[in-house]
Write an enzyme that holds these catalytic residues in place. Structure first.
Site, PDB file in Angstrom:
ATOM      1  N   ASP A  67       0.821  -1.817   0.214  1.00  0.00           N
ATOM      2  CA  ASP A  67       0.241  -0.038  -0.050  1.00  0.00           C
ATOM      3  C   ASP A  67       1.143   1.302   0.168  1.00  0.00           C
ATOM      4  O   ASP A  67       1.854   1.370  -0.184  1.00  0.00           O
ATOM      5  CB  ASP A  67      -1.511  -0.274   1.154  1.00  0.00           C
ATOM      6  CG  ASP A  67      -0.274  -0.462   2.390  1.00  0.00           C
ATOM      7  OD1 ASP A  67       1.017  -0.177   2.394  1.00  0.00           O
ATOM      8  OD2 ASP A  67      -0.857  -0.745   3.663  1.00  0.00           O
ATOM      9  N   ASP A 136      -7.275  -2.343  14.332  1.00  0.00           N
ATOM     10  CA  ASP A 136      -8.845  -2.852  13.778  1.00  0.00           C
ATOM     11  C   ASP A 136      -8.513  -4.315  12.891  1.00  0.00           C
ATOM     12  O   ASP A 136      -9.944  -4.123  12.122  1.00  0.00           O
ATOM     13  CB  ASP A 136      -9.947  -2.241  13.106  1.00  0.00           C
ATOM     14  CG  ASP A 136      -8.953  -1.992  11.668  1.00  0.00           C
ATOM     15  OD1 ASP A 136      -7.937  -1.938  11.382  1.00  0.00           O
ATOM     16  OD2 ASP A 136      -9.472  -0.195  11.109  1.00  0.00           O
ATOM     17  N   GLU A 143      -9.700  -2.065   5.294  1.00  0.00           N
ATOM     18  CA  GLU A 143     -10.974  -1.493   6.432  1.00  0.00           C
ATOM     19  C   GLU A 143     -11.768  -2.331   6.613  1.00  0.00           C
ATOM     20  O   GLU A 143     -11.980  -3.131   5.813  1.00  0.00           O
ATOM     21  CB  GLU A 143     -11.019  -0.245   6.466  1.00  0.00           C
ATOM     22  CG  GLU A 143      -9.346   0.815   6.490  1.00  0.00           C
ATOM     23  CD  GLU A 143      -8.734   1.036   7.757  1.00  0.00           C
ATOM     24  OE1 GLU A 143      -8.808   0.020   8.148  1.00  0.00           O
ATOM     25  OE2 GLU A 143      -8.313   1.935   7.877  1.00  0.00           O
TER      26      GLU A 143
HETATM   27  C1  F6R Z   1       1.994  -1.659   6.347  1.00  0.00           C
HETATM   28  C2  F6R Z   1       0.018  -2.369   6.322  1.00  0.00           C
HETATM   29  C3  F6R Z   1      -0.118  -2.109   7.843  1.00  0.00           C
HETATM   30  C4  F6R Z   1       0.139  -2.225   8.870  1.00  0.00           C
HETATM   31  C5  F6R Z   1      -0.822  -2.367   9.953  1.00  0.00           C
HETATM   32  C6  F6R Z   1       0.468  -2.422  11.234  1.00  0.00           C
HETATM   33  O1  F6R Z   1       2.505  -1.870   5.106  1.00  0.00           O
HETATM   34  O2  F6R Z   1       0.023  -2.942   4.737  1.00  0.00           O
HETATM   35  O3  F6R Z   1      -1.674  -3.006   7.612  1.00  0.00           O
HETATM   36  O4  F6R Z   1       0.940  -3.605   8.554  1.00  0.00           O
HETATM   37  O5  F6R Z   1      -1.699  -1.204  10.043  1.00  0.00           O
HETATM   38  O6  F6R Z   1       0.762  -1.460  11.903  1.00  0.00           O
HETATM   39  P1  F6R Z   1       2.360  -1.982  12.685  1.00  0.00           P
HETATM   40  O7  F6R Z   1       2.629  -2.323  12.049  1.00  0.00           O
HETATM   41  O8  F6R Z   1       3.235  -0.106  12.349  1.00  0.00           O
HETATM   42  O9  F6R Z   1       1.495  -2.533  13.749  1.00  0.00           O
END
Ligand code: F6R
Length: 248
Positions: A67, A136, A143
């Protein structure tokens, strides 16, 4: 689904890096689906170290990231492209032309997302997809929703995600409200999946995703249907499921 519960951050990162290294050794021209965020940083450190020690070669590897924030260019320190340069691309011998991140600078969401699906398709799909998980239950920036997404698309980020990611934005900069993300369908088509989660904030989404119903309101729950998914946790993230899993 396999679970690994690591004793500390170092072991967590190494166990995930072991799986990626095995993939690169077994198939030197593999396609790695990569993630940003805090979770994979230690894993990229391990891979960079093993490359520097001559144990890994990324010269034939292709990487396709999950992403990118809409509106951020690769030279913006808050962009995921910049993150990947800093934590991975610049530290190993992956060829720049073989690295891919959605084009957040393209304001035309439909064009940017279609182009990204074409990249995934032309690469022959993803051999190993590395994932984190949001508080979440999001994976990539998919999401909670009413239905599982299929291909790359533009999402409006949840307030909880904006809040969780605010820590990376200093100097009063705002977290962008939209992002381009690979779809759940593309993630699920990866031949192997490795999900990393650490810390108490991940206890609830880990429990709900892997022991609750498979529902689009908890996007990571779809991973229960994947035939080759390994979940690498620390003790805090595993706390809600510890007595229900076998670990190796
Ligand atoms: C990042 C992504 C997100 C993160 C998720 C967890 O490329 O796709 O889904 O993996 O938000 O983020 P952290 O690792 O910072 O807790």
């Amino acid at each position: 689904m396999r679970f690994i519960v690591a004793k500390n951050d170092e072991e967590l990162s190494q166990r995930a890096a072991d799986l990626i290294a095995a993939q690169v050794i077994l198939k030197p021209d593999c396609v790695l689906g990569l993630a940003t965020g805090s979770s994979p940083i230690g894993t990229y450190d391990c891979l960079a170290k093993w490359y520097q020690e001559g144990r890994l070669d990324f010269s034939h590897v292709t990487s396709i990231n999950l992403d990118e924030y809409q509106g951020l260019t690769p030279d913006n320190p808050q962009s995921y492209h910049y993150f990947m340069n800093e934590h991975f691309y610049s530290r190993v011998n992956i060829r720049p032309e073989n690295t891919h991140v959605p084009d957040g600078a393209d304001p035309d969401a439909e064009r940017a997302c279609k182009a990204y699906d074409k990249i995934i398709q032309e690469a022959g799909g993803i051999d190993l997809q590395l994932l984190g998980i949001g508080p979440d239950g999001h994976i990539g920036f998919n999401e909670p929703a009413d239905a599982f997404s299929v291909g790359t698309h533009c999402v409006a980020l949840d307030p909880s995600t904006i809040q969780a990611n605010q820590r990376f934005f200093t100097d009063g900069q705002e977290v962008p409200r939209h992002a381009y993300t690979m779809g759940i369908g593309s993630i699920l088509r990866a031949r192997k999946i490795v999900l990393i989660a650490s810390g108490a904030a991940k206890k609830a989404p880990v429990e709900a995703s892997f022991f609750g119903p498979v529902v689009p309101s908890m996007p990571a729950s779809i991973l229960q249907l994947h035939p080759d998914c390994t979940v690498v946790l620390d003790e805090a993230a595993a706390a809600g499921i510890r007595d229900r899993i076998e670990t190796d």
